[in-house]
Write an enzyme that holds these catalytic residues in place. Sequence first.
Site, short mmCIF file in Angstrom:
data_model
loop_
_atom_site.label_atom_id
_atom_site.label_comp_id
_atom_site.label_asym_id
_atom_site.label_seq_id
_atom_site.Cartn_x
_atom_site.Cartn_y
_atom_site.Cartn_z
N ARG A 127 -19.69 6.78 -6.69
CA ARG A 127 -19.42 6.98 -5.35
C ARG A 127 -19.90 8.11 -4.50
O ARG A 127 -20.65 8.00 -4.01
CB ARG A 127 -17.77 6.75 -5.48
N ASP A 156 2.46 -13.93 14.01
CA ASP A 156 3.82 -13.07 14.21
C ASP A 156 5.06 -13.51 13.59
O ASP A 156 6.05 -12.91 13.37
CB ASP A 156 4.30 -12.88 15.33
N HIS A 166 -14.00 11.50 -11.03
CA HIS A 166 -13.10 10.42 -10.85
C HIS A 166 -13.59 9.35 -11.62
O HIS A 166 -14.77 8.64 -11.83
CB HIS A 166 -13.16 10.00 -9.24
N LYS A 195 -3.07 9.55 0.91
CA LYS A 195 -4.21 8.91 1.55
C LYS A 195 -3.54 7.58 2.22
O LYS A 195 -2.71 7.03 1.55
CB LYS A 195 -5.51 8.75 0.78
N CYS A 208 1.51 -17.77 10.83
CA CYS A 208 1.07 -17.43 12.07
C CYS A 208 0.94 -16.03 12.36
O CYS A 208 1.05 -15.27 11.39
CB CYS A 208 2.07 -18.06 13.08
N TYR A 261 0.50 -24.62 12.46
CA TYR A 261 -0.90 -25.00 12.68
C TYR A 261 -1.42 -25.62 11.78
O TYR A 261 -1.15 -25.50 10.37
CB TYR A 261 -1.58 -23.64 12.97
N ARG A 291 -4.14 13.89 -10.14
CA ARG A 291 -4.23 13.43 -8.77
C ARG A 291 -3.13 12.08 -8.76
O ARG A 291 -3.90 11.15 -9.33
CB ARG A 291 -5.72 13.10 -8.34
C1 LIG Z 1 -6.94 7.52 -4.66
C2 LIG Z 1 -7.70 8.55 -5.38
C3 LIG Z 1 -6.69 9.01 -6.52
C4 LIG Z 1 -5.40 8.33 -7.00
O1 LIG Z 1 -5.71 7.17 -7.71
P1 LIG Z 1 -4.27 6.43 -8.39
O2 LIG Z 1 -4.97 5.44 -9.07
O3 LIG Z 1 -3.88 5.72 -7.06
O4 LIG Z 1 -3.74 7.49 -8.94
C5 LIG Z 1 -7.42 9.85 -7.28
N1 LIG Z 1 -8.55 10.60 -7.09
C6 LIG Z 1 -9.23 10.13 -6.02
C7 LIG Z 1 -10.65 10.82 -5.90
C8 LIG Z 1 -8.95 8.80 -5.28
O5 LIG Z 1 -9.72 8.64 -4.27
#
Ligand SMILES: *Cc1c(COP(=O)(O)O)cnc(C)c1O
Length: 393
Positions: A143, A325, A173, A46, A323, A275, A229
């Site tokens: 979430r 850039d 998660h 992602k 700045c 600046y 994941r």
């Molecule tokens: C981003 C994400 C992950 C990956 O997590 P890491 O800590 O980067 O390994 C796994 N599961 C879900 C639902 C996520 O949003």
Amino acid sequence: MVVGEATQSFFRDTWVEVDLSAIEDNIRGVKELYQDKEMTIMAIVKADGYGHGALEVSRAALDAGATFLGVALLDEALKLRKGGIDAPILVLGRTRPTDVQLAVMHNISLTVYQLDWVEEAQKHLQPTDTLKVHMKLDSGMGRIGLREKKEIDEIIEALSASNTIKLEAIFTHFATADEQDLRYFQEQYQRFLTMLEWIQAKGITVPYIHCGNSATALRFPDKTFNMIRFGISMYGLTPSLEIKAELPFQLKQAFSLRCRLTHVKKLPAGEAISYGATYRTTEDEWIGTLPIGYADGWLRYHASNGGYVLVEGEEAPFVGRICMDQCMVRLPKKFDVDTVVTLIGKDKGNEISMDDVAVRLNTINYEIPCVIGPRVPRTYYRQKELVSVKNIK
Ligand SMILES: *Cc1c(COP(=O)(O)O)cnc(C)c1O
């Protein structure tokens, strides 16, 4: 690696180097950790592969043994398909139920956690369609996901009755898998087990069950069911500083950020820089200008809290405000225009790690590569050889 050799294909002297071999080694490392077990590795790409480049990272991860990809948005999944990726992909966030046709057409799995969603989605599916879904359980992240037994029972019944939606996985998660204090992690894990029991009691089995982000996958291989994941640590970064010392193998940071000096000058004492004229030289000083600024994601905060770069391995602190850039550093001595400067990465035996930069900005390593914008070209290396370049069009 010949630093900067990719500069032929873009026209600014600032670039990211992504070491694809490091990404491959990190995938192989986790694969080895699970050698005694059937484990599917979902590479999380992602946010354009955490800023590294989703297509290039996906290809490397799949080459090294990942077989599934995870993204946050349907748009990100479609971009991978457009780029020629045909591996299974899961969209981790919510997709509009009106857009399920696109997911079916491109064989993209979606996340479900609402009965209304299932009912609405079915209206947008043809009888011959098969939409693959992963059911998200909220075991305590707060979430997205199902929490109550009643809502889980209802959605399971709706899915069982559906001819078009196929349950491919159940997942959750964790909020604190990267912490030393494991009490909340254990609590979430137990809640997940209980929820799984509710589902199994209804005679439901699914191909995949997954709950392992990088922290869980690396620390608790016995709690990851049959899919992980794998996100941040595929990029060679620790999920948190507090577990860095206990990681089971050496991760390899894939991301470096470099530029070339665009101007070098010697100023006498008392001259102001940038600046607001917040910095004044206190003696004869060599000042170097870098072609990177906050519009590239090199935020103004880098100039405070002791931010510095490496020039031929030597430290050069930022002076004055960053700045849009450009920005300035105080050089330890005279360097030529075009000398390579390292903002993140290794340089002549010295290193500024992603974690160093994150600590400097009082944030986490995840955030740093994500905010280096698309205006900074990404160059890709394998075994120290330049293999491709991605630049804005
Ligand atoms: C981003 C994400 C992950 C990956 O997590 P890491 O800590 O980067 O390994 C796994 N599961 C879900 C639902 C996520 O949003």
